[in-house]
Design a protein around this motif. Sequence first.
Motif, short mmCIF file in Angstrom:
data_model
loop_
_atom_site.label_atom_id
_atom_site.label_comp_id
_atom_site.label_asym_id
_atom_site.label_seq_id
_atom_site.Cartn_x
_atom_site.Cartn_y
_atom_site.Cartn_z
N VAL A 120 3.51 -0.40 4.44
CA VAL A 120 3.05 0.81 5.13
C VAL A 120 2.92 1.98 4.16
O VAL A 120 1.91 2.70 4.17
CB VAL A 120 4.00 1.16 6.30
CG1 VAL A 120 3.70 2.55 6.87
CG2 VAL A 120 3.90 0.11 7.40
N LEU A 121 3.91 2.18 3.30
CA LEU A 121 3.85 3.28 2.34
C LEU A 121 2.66 3.12 1.39
O LEU A 121 1.96 4.10 1.10
CB LEU A 121 5.16 3.38 1.56
CG LEU A 121 6.37 3.86 2.36
CD1 LEU A 121 7.63 3.79 1.50
CD2 LEU A 121 6.15 5.25 2.92
N ASN A 122 2.43 1.91 0.91
CA ASN A 122 1.30 1.69 0.00
C ASN A 122 -0.04 1.83 0.73
O ASN A 122 -1.01 2.32 0.14
CB ASN A 122 1.42 0.32 -0.67
CG ASN A 122 2.54 0.31 -1.70
OD1 ASN A 122 2.76 1.30 -2.40
ND2 ASN A 122 3.25 -0.81 -1.79
N ALA A 123 -0.11 1.41 1.98
CA ALA A 123 -1.34 1.58 2.75
C ALA A 123 -1.63 3.08 2.94
O ALA A 123 -2.77 3.52 2.80
CB ALA A 123 -1.23 0.88 4.10
N ARG A 124 -0.59 3.85 3.24
CA ARG A 124 -0.77 5.30 3.41
C ARG A 124 -1.24 5.95 2.12
O ARG A 124 -1.99 6.94 2.14
CB ARG A 124 0.54 5.94 3.85
CG ARG A 124 0.87 5.68 5.28
CD ARG A 124 2.16 6.35 5.66
NE ARG A 124 2.53 6.03 7.03
CZ ARG A 124 3.74 6.13 7.52
NH1 ARG A 124 4.73 6.58 6.75
NH2 ARG A 124 3.98 5.81 8.76
N ASP A 125 -0.82 5.41 0.98
CA ASP A 125 -1.22 5.95 -0.33
C ASP A 125 -2.61 5.47 -0.75
O ASP A 125 -3.08 5.82 -1.82
CB ASP A 125 -0.21 5.56 -1.40
CG ASP A 125 1.07 6.36 -1.30
OD1 ASP A 125 1.08 7.40 -0.61
OD2 ASP A 125 2.08 5.94 -1.88
N GLY A 126 -3.24 4.61 0.06
CA GLY A 126 -4.60 4.16 -0.25
C GLY A 126 -4.67 2.95 -1.15
O GLY A 126 -5.75 2.60 -1.63
N GLU A 127 -3.56 2.27 -1.40
CA GLU A 127 -3.56 1.13 -2.32
C GLU A 127 -4.51 0.02 -1.86
O GLU A 127 -5.06 -0.69 -2.68
CB GLU A 127 -2.16 0.57 -2.47
CG GLU A 127 -2.11 -0.58 -3.46
CD GLU A 127 -0.70 -1.05 -3.74
OE1 GLU A 127 -0.55 -2.24 -4.02
OE2 GLU A 127 0.23 -0.23 -3.70
N PHE A 128 -4.69 -0.11 -0.57
CA PHE A 128 -5.51 -1.21 -0.06
C PHE A 128 -6.90 -0.76 0.38
O PHE A 128 -7.62 -1.51 1.02
CB PHE A 128 -4.78 -1.90 1.11
CG PHE A 128 -3.38 -2.27 0.77
CD1 PHE A 128 -3.09 -3.20 -0.23
CD2 PHE A 128 -2.30 -1.67 1.42
CE1 PHE A 128 -1.79 -3.53 -0.56
CE2 PHE A 128 -0.99 -2.01 1.10
CZ PHE A 128 -0.75 -2.94 0.11
N ASP A 129 -7.28 0.47 0.03
CA ASP A 129 -8.59 1.00 0.39
C ASP A 129 -9.66 0.32 -0.45
O ASP A 129 -9.67 0.42 -1.67
CB ASP A 129 -8.62 2.50 0.16
CG ASP A 129 -9.89 3.16 0.69
OD1 ASP A 129 -10.75 2.45 1.24
OD2 ASP A 129 -10.01 4.39 0.54
N LEU A 130 -10.55 -0.41 0.22
CA LEU A 130 -11.58 -1.17 -0.49
C LEU A 130 -12.89 -0.42 -0.60
O LEU A 130 -13.88 -0.96 -1.10
CB LEU A 130 -11.80 -2.52 0.20
CG LEU A 130 -10.58 -3.40 0.30
CD1 LEU A 130 -10.89 -4.67 1.08
CD2 LEU A 130 -10.02 -3.73 -1.07
N THR A 131 -12.93 0.83 -0.17
CA THR A 131 -14.19 1.59 -0.21
C THR A 131 -14.35 2.29 -1.54
O THR A 131 -13.46 2.47 -2.30
CB THR A 131 -14.27 2.63 0.92
OG1 THR A 131 -13.17 3.52 0.81
CG2 THR A 131 -14.27 1.92 2.26
#
Length: 80
Positions: free
Chosen positions: A69-80
């Motif tokens: 959750v913390l990494n997702a909030r930081d944009g780590e998994f943003d593929l755009t």
Amino acid sequence: MAESTTTQQPLAGWDKPELDLSKADWRSSSQGTGDVQIAFVEGFIAMRNGGKPENPSLIFSPAEWRAFVLNARDGEFDLT
């Protein structure tokens, strides 16, 4: 020609139980978008594709879920 055999071994470090997800309370995002669903079961967090609930679910420990959750909030998994 030698016969090929495959033995399925448990994953190293895999310390998660087989959870009964049949009665899990699956939840979607508050915005109602996407097919990702999560459920809190026996101290673990299960995640599945709500469009294909028969497929296997991912199981996270609380520490793994927090890191995700913390990494997702930081944009780590943003593929755009």
